[in-house]
Design a protein around this motif. Structure first.
Motif, PDB file in Angstrom:
ATOM      1  N   ASN A  67      39.746  41.268  48.292  1.00  0.00           N
ATOM      2  CA  ASN A  67      40.780  42.304  48.202  1.00  0.00           C
ATOM      3  C   ASN A  67      40.913  42.962  46.836  1.00  0.00           C
ATOM      4  OD1 ASN A  67      42.583  42.471  50.854  1.00  0.00           O
ATOM      5  ND2 ASN A  67      41.876  40.357  50.602  1.00  0.00           N
ATOM      6  N   THR A  95      49.452  34.860  45.430  1.00  0.00           N
ATOM      7  CA  THR A  95      48.219  34.408  46.076  1.00  0.00           C
ATOM      8  C   THR A  95      47.268  33.810  45.059  1.00  0.00           C
ATOM      9  OG1 THR A  95      48.454  36.124  47.769  1.00  0.00           O
ATOM     10  CG2 THR A  95      46.283  35.124  47.524  1.00  0.00           C
ATOM     11  N   GLY A 106      47.144  36.931  51.929  1.00  0.00           N
ATOM     12  CA  GLY A 106      47.908  37.977  51.240  1.00  0.00           C
ATOM     13  C   GLY A 106      49.097  38.434  52.024  1.00  0.00           C
ATOM     14  N   GLN A 110      45.945  34.693  56.142  1.00  0.00           N
ATOM     15  CA  GLN A 110      44.880  35.461  55.496  1.00  0.00           C
ATOM     16  C   GLN A 110      45.001  35.473  53.979  1.00  0.00           C
ATOM     17  OE1 GLN A 110      42.339  36.455  57.375  1.00  0.00           O
ATOM     18  NE2 GLN A 110      43.497  35.504  59.025  1.00  0.00           N
ATOM     19  N   TRP A 130      40.918  35.480  49.812  1.00  0.00           N
ATOM     20  CA  TRP A 130      41.666  36.747  49.774  1.00  0.00           C
ATOM     21  C   TRP A 130      41.380  37.471  48.460  1.00  0.00           C
ATOM     22  CZ3 TRP A 130      45.087  39.300  46.733  1.00  0.00           C
ATOM     23  CH2 TRP A 130      45.770  40.385  47.301  1.00  0.00           C
ATOM     24  N   GLU A 188      41.740  29.883  51.763  1.00  0.00           N
ATOM     25  CA  GLU A 188      42.036  31.203  52.309  1.00  0.00           C
ATOM     26  C   GLU A 188      42.636  32.121  51.250  1.00  0.00           C
ATOM     27  OE1 GLU A 188      43.564  28.100  52.709  1.00  0.00           O
ATOM     28  OE2 GLU A 188      44.422  28.384  54.725  1.00  0.00           O
ATOM     29  N   CYS A 189      43.400  31.539  50.326  1.00  0.00           N
ATOM     30  CA  CYS A 189      43.953  32.347  49.234  1.00  0.00           C
ATOM     31  C   CYS A 189      42.857  32.779  48.266  1.00  0.00           C
ATOM     32  CB  CYS A 189      45.023  31.556  48.495  1.00  0.00           C
ATOM     33  SG  CYS A 189      46.502  31.221  49.474  1.00  0.00           S
TER      34      CYS A 189
END
Length: 241
Positions: free
Chosen positions: A60, A33, A241, A239, A56, A52-53
């Motif tokens: 996260n 990712t 991940g 998303q 993430w 989006e990566c």
């Protein structure tokens, strides 16, 4: 990203034989990712292509400061070391999340020695190839950190074993089920050229179905098939991940 990579290899597991773990050659999802998050947008190179990566990564980071998985006891795995470094480099590339970078550095300073010593007899081939390169890349962007004297021996052994692998194997070696090029992002750019990359792409546009290697291949060549593969990976895992 992890399910997509693992699913792609699951049907091929029997080809490796019972004594080889195919997943020891596959880079964990937080790491992939992060490499996808490093790809610049073609129209706006100062921004990530796969937002989006990147989001993430922002969303996260674990409370202890790392990115990646935990083991059955809830403790960070050895793979969290390169994954955390890759996420920090992605944040640095886009000049965001300095507080998260600081937390990542704190995690590395507190856990590098313990994880390296704990796993010193069982490093996967992937880890041996990737981790020394990620440490060097982290230092090159000005995010180096102090590590203990007890960490120096396993780090030296890792670097030596990596050098032996790079000396022994060709980057695109048909004699190895998973060639070194599956870790392209961790290899010296002088060790391969664009023609070899494009010639060895899979039919789906990937480089050995590795998102991180394909991300590097795309950044090096701008190849449209690589981009198509990366977009398909992100589409399957929207998303990040």
């Amino acid at each position: 990203m992890e399910p997509s990579i693992y699913d792609l290899l699951k049907d091929q597991e029997s080809l490796l034989g019972n004594n080889v773990d195919p997943y020891s050659y596959v880079s964990p999802s937080a790491y992939d990712t992060a490499w996808l998050a490093m790809v610049p947008d073609s129209n706006t190179p100062t921004q990530p292509m796969f937002v989006e990566c990147f989001n993430w990564i922002l969303d996260n980071q674990k409370e202890q400061g790392f990115w990646g998985d935990v083991d059955k006891r809830g403790l960070p795995t050895i793979e969290t070391l390169p994954a955390t470094i890759a996420c920090m480099i992605a944040l640095d590339k886009w000049n965001e999340g300095s507080n998260k970078q600081d937390k990542g550095l704190s995690f590395l300073e507190a856990n590098l020695e313990k994880l390296l010593i704990q796993h010193s007899e069982s490093f996967s081939r992937w880890f041996v190839i990737v981790f020394p390169s990620m440490m060097a890349l982290l230092s090159s962007v000005g995010l180096g950190f102090r590590f203990s004297d007890r960490s120096k021996l396993p780090l030296m052994n890792l670097s030596y074993n990596r050098a032996q692998i790079l000396q022994r194997e060709a980057i695109f070696d048909e004699n190895h089920y998973i060639p070194l090029a599956s870790c392209l992002e961790a290899l010296p750019p002088s060790s391969y050229d664009h023609v070899d990359i494009i010639k060895n792409l899979n039919s789906d546009g990937s480089l050995y179905q590795s998102p991180s290697a394909t991300a590097q291949a795309f950044m090096a060549t701008g190849n449209a098939d690589c981009l198509t593969y990366l977009q398909s990976v992100v589409h399957r895992c929207p998303q990040g991940g």
